[in-house]
Design an enzyme around this catalytic site. Sequence first.
Site, PDB file in Angstrom:
ATOM      1  N   GLU A 108     -13.121  69.407  -1.302  1.00 32.86           N
ATOM      2  CA  GLU A 108     -12.834  68.476  -2.418  1.00 32.86           C
ATOM      3  C   GLU A 108     -12.611  67.055  -1.889  1.00 32.86           C
ATOM      4  O   GLU A 108     -11.769  66.307  -2.402  1.00 32.86           O
ATOM      5  CB  GLU A 108     -11.682  68.996  -3.272  1.00 32.86           C
ATOM      6  CG  GLU A 108     -12.052  70.369  -3.819  1.00 32.86           C
ATOM      7  CD  GLU A 108     -11.565  70.676  -5.194  1.00 32.86           C
ATOM      8  OE1 GLU A 108     -11.191  69.748  -5.929  1.00 32.86           O
ATOM      9  OE2 GLU A 108     -11.594  71.861  -5.554  1.00 32.86           O
TER      10      GLU A 108
HETATM   11  N1  CAA Z   1     -13.756  58.352 -11.845  1.00 32.03           N
HETATM   12  C1  CAA Z   1     -14.684  57.751 -12.618  1.00 32.03           C
HETATM   13  N2  CAA Z   1     -15.737  57.084 -12.103  1.00 32.03           N
HETATM   14  C2  CAA Z   1     -15.850  57.019 -10.756  1.00 32.03           C
HETATM   15  C3  CAA Z   1     -14.906  57.632  -9.904  1.00 32.03           C
HETATM   16  C4  CAA Z   1     -13.824  58.317 -10.495  1.00 32.03           C
HETATM   17  N3  CAA Z   1     -12.896  58.919  -9.759  1.00 32.03           N
HETATM   18  N4  CAA Z   1     -15.286  57.427  -8.621  1.00 32.03           N
HETATM   19  C5  CAA Z   1     -16.409  56.687  -8.674  1.00 32.03           C
HETATM   20  N5  CAA Z   1     -16.752  56.457  -9.967  1.00 32.03           N
HETATM   21  C6  CAA Z   1     -17.874  55.661 -10.488  1.00 32.03           C
HETATM   22  C7  CAA Z   1     -17.770  54.219  -9.979  1.00 32.03           C
HETATM   23  O1  CAA Z   1     -16.954  53.451 -10.842  1.00 32.03           O
HETATM   24  C8  CAA Z   1     -19.210  53.771 -10.024  1.00 32.03           C
HETATM   25  O2  CAA Z   1     -19.549  53.471 -11.364  1.00 32.03           O
HETATM   26  P1  CAA Z   1     -20.509  52.198 -11.732  1.00 32.03           P
HETATM   27  O3  CAA Z   1     -21.839  52.536 -11.109  1.00 32.03           O
HETATM   28  O4  CAA Z   1     -20.529  52.191 -13.216  1.00 32.03           O
HETATM   29  O5  CAA Z   1     -19.866  51.011 -11.103  1.00 32.03           O
HETATM   30  C9  CAA Z   1     -19.977  55.044  -9.629  1.00 32.03           C
HETATM   31  O6  CAA Z   1     -19.100  56.161  -9.927  1.00 32.03           O
HETATM   32  C10 CAA Z   1     -20.320  55.080  -8.172  1.00 32.03           C
HETATM   33  O7  CAA Z   1     -19.130  54.973  -7.444  1.00 32.03           O
HETATM   34  P2  CAA Z   1     -19.063  54.538  -5.931  1.00 32.03           P
HETATM   35  O8  CAA Z   1     -19.912  53.337  -5.716  1.00 32.03           O
HETATM   36  O9  CAA Z   1     -17.638  54.490  -5.518  1.00 32.03           O
HETATM   37  O10 CAA Z   1     -19.794  55.799  -5.235  1.00 32.03           O
HETATM   38  P3  CAA Z   1     -20.017  56.141  -3.710  1.00 32.03           P
HETATM   39  O11 CAA Z   1     -21.407  56.610  -3.546  1.00 32.03           O
HETATM   40  O12 CAA Z   1     -19.529  55.034  -2.845  1.00 32.03           O
HETATM   41  O13 CAA Z   1     -19.103  57.449  -3.515  1.00 32.03           O
HETATM   42  C11 CAA Z   1     -17.127  58.641  -2.991  1.00 32.03           C
HETATM   43  C12 CAA Z   1     -17.753  57.464  -3.727  1.00 32.03           C
HETATM   44  C13 CAA Z   1     -15.637  58.552  -3.344  1.00 32.03           C
HETATM   45  C14 CAA Z   1     -17.301  58.548  -1.500  1.00 32.03           C
HETATM   46  C15 CAA Z   1     -17.726  59.962  -3.523  1.00 32.03           C
HETATM   47  O14 CAA Z   1     -19.061  60.126  -3.107  1.00 32.03           O
HETATM   48  C16 CAA Z   1     -16.933  61.175  -3.083  1.00 32.03           C
HETATM   49  O15 CAA Z   1     -15.912  61.494  -3.691  1.00 32.03           O
HETATM   50  N6  CAA Z   1     -17.404  61.907  -2.053  1.00 32.03           N
HETATM   51  C17 CAA Z   1     -16.782  63.150  -1.655  1.00 32.03           C
HETATM   52  C18 CAA Z   1     -17.425  64.295  -2.360  1.00 32.03           C
HETATM   53  C19 CAA Z   1     -16.513  65.457  -2.492  1.00 32.03           C
HETATM   54  O16 CAA Z   1     -15.317  65.323  -2.673  1.00 32.03           O
HETATM   55  N7  CAA Z   1     -17.076  66.651  -2.436  1.00 32.03           N
HETATM   56  C20 CAA Z   1     -16.332  67.827  -2.637  1.00 32.03           C
HETATM   57  C21 CAA Z   1     -17.229  68.902  -3.075  1.00 32.03           C
HETATM   58  S1  CAA Z   1     -16.517  70.056  -4.179  1.00 32.03           S
HETATM   59  C22 CAA Z   1     -15.567  71.082  -3.264  1.00 32.03           C
HETATM   60  O17 CAA Z   1     -15.293  70.869  -2.132  1.00 32.03           O
HETATM   61  C23 CAA Z   1     -15.052  72.229  -4.053  1.00 32.03           C
HETATM   62  C24 CAA Z   1     -14.535  73.376  -3.316  1.00 32.03           C
HETATM   63  O18 CAA Z   1     -15.107  73.864  -2.384  1.00 32.03           O
HETATM   64  C25 CAA Z   1     -13.291  73.989  -3.796  1.00 32.03           C
END
Ligand code: CAA
Length: 379
Positions: free
Chosen positions: A363
């Site tokens: 996550e």
């Molecule tokens: N809420 C709402 N919108 C959001 C947001 C949030 N928390 N985070 C980003 N956004 C929106 C941004 O506002 C942006 O919108 P606009 O285009 O309208 O401006 C858009 O999304 C893109 O955002 P970023 O430019 O910040 O995106 P990024 O490519 O730089 O990525 C990141 C951001 C935080 C690194 C994201 O890719 C991330 O969270 N990566 C990690 C993935 C992850 O957690 N994976 C887990 C897999 S599930 C798992 O693990 C489950 C399990 O096994 C139990």
Amino acid sequence: MNFQLSEEHEMIRKMVRDFATKEVAPTAEERDENETFDMAIFDKMAELGLTGIPWPEEYGGIGSDYLAYCIAVEELSRVDASVGVVLSAHTSLAGWPVYTFGTEEQKKKYLRPMAEGKKIGAYGLTEPAAGSDAGSMKTTAKEDGDHYVLNGSKIFITNGGIADTYVVFAVTDPESKHKGTTAFIVEKDFEGFSVGKKEKKLGIRSSPTTEIIFDNCRVPKENMLGELGQGFKIAMQTLDGGRNGIAAQAVGIAQGAMDAAVGYAKEREQFGKPIAANQGVSFKLADMATQIEASRLLTYQAAWLETNKLSYSKESAMAKLMAGDTAMKVTVEAVQVFGGYGYTKDYPVERYMRDAKITQIYEGTQEIQRLVISRMVTK
Ligand code: CAA
């Protein structure tokens, strides 16, 4: 400000602790060893209403809140982190997006049976080349009459193979990265859907983690979740709450290891006295207890914010960061308190240590939590 849990929260904690102690703990070691998920445990959680804690009764839930849900994940993880994550992924990663973005029909068709525990939910975002950079996914969804046709695969899917309902993300417009992603609800029996490789893992071994494959998987258009192109934001918002569930899991793991270490330190005698009488051990226990309490407070705060519809993205990332690191540190120290015995399978602390590691990875890695937090504190 009131730090006392309500009667309802205390009642849920007691109920889940009783259930976890009597029905989950006795087989935890065996299920870990054999990497087996026990459907009977999930069915009993359903009977107790644990599979739909935050959802309103009209959708099959018990109408409680996110704090109660975190307490339940914590108490389950205190004896078995695998059971904790099964519930966490089911609730936060599958139930939440359907509850928040689903149409009335989708909630009736998919949320209700998940909340009632008749179906298990899962979430599919990660791909082989899209882990931390979730936006670079390659799975596609192409329009075809009244369906979307999905092609690609997702990996590291918690509840893979045991889930009936998968919330998945696919590229509907390759030209626009984040705005070209869409969410879909996929049933396990849809044509072209299959479950691939099951991972053999270091920890949380009785929670299945698999690949899922879409080979011309036909998904009816009415199963689009939210709007076309809204998928990335749905994925991110879902993870905001999911991270808090993992923080609760980490708090539970740490508490379980702590309880075992305290019990052992009071019992084990060396040099004519219990090892707890040595400051080298008792100060360790003091640090462990303090770190757990700080992690729990951050976790409950984020859950409270979510329940009260206040912003919680930063706080849930902080909770996950702090609690994941605490779980790792505390479980390593718990093994140390047990000495040589801690390194054997005669005691549960080695399992807690193996289980803790994933809370620093899934996550969103700890590094991704720092990215999320730093972006928010500097904007
Ligand atoms: N809420 C709402 N919108 C959001 C947001 C949030 N928390 N985070 C980003 N956004 C929106 C941004 O506002 C942006 O919108 P606009 O285009 O309208 O401006 C858009 O999304 C893109 O955002 P970023 O430019 O910040 O995106 P990024 O490519 O730089 O990525 C990141 C951001 C935080 C690194 C994201 O890719 C991330 O969270 N990566 C990690 C993935 C992850 O957690 N994976 C887990 C897999 S599930 C798992 O693990 C489950 C399990 O096994 C139990």
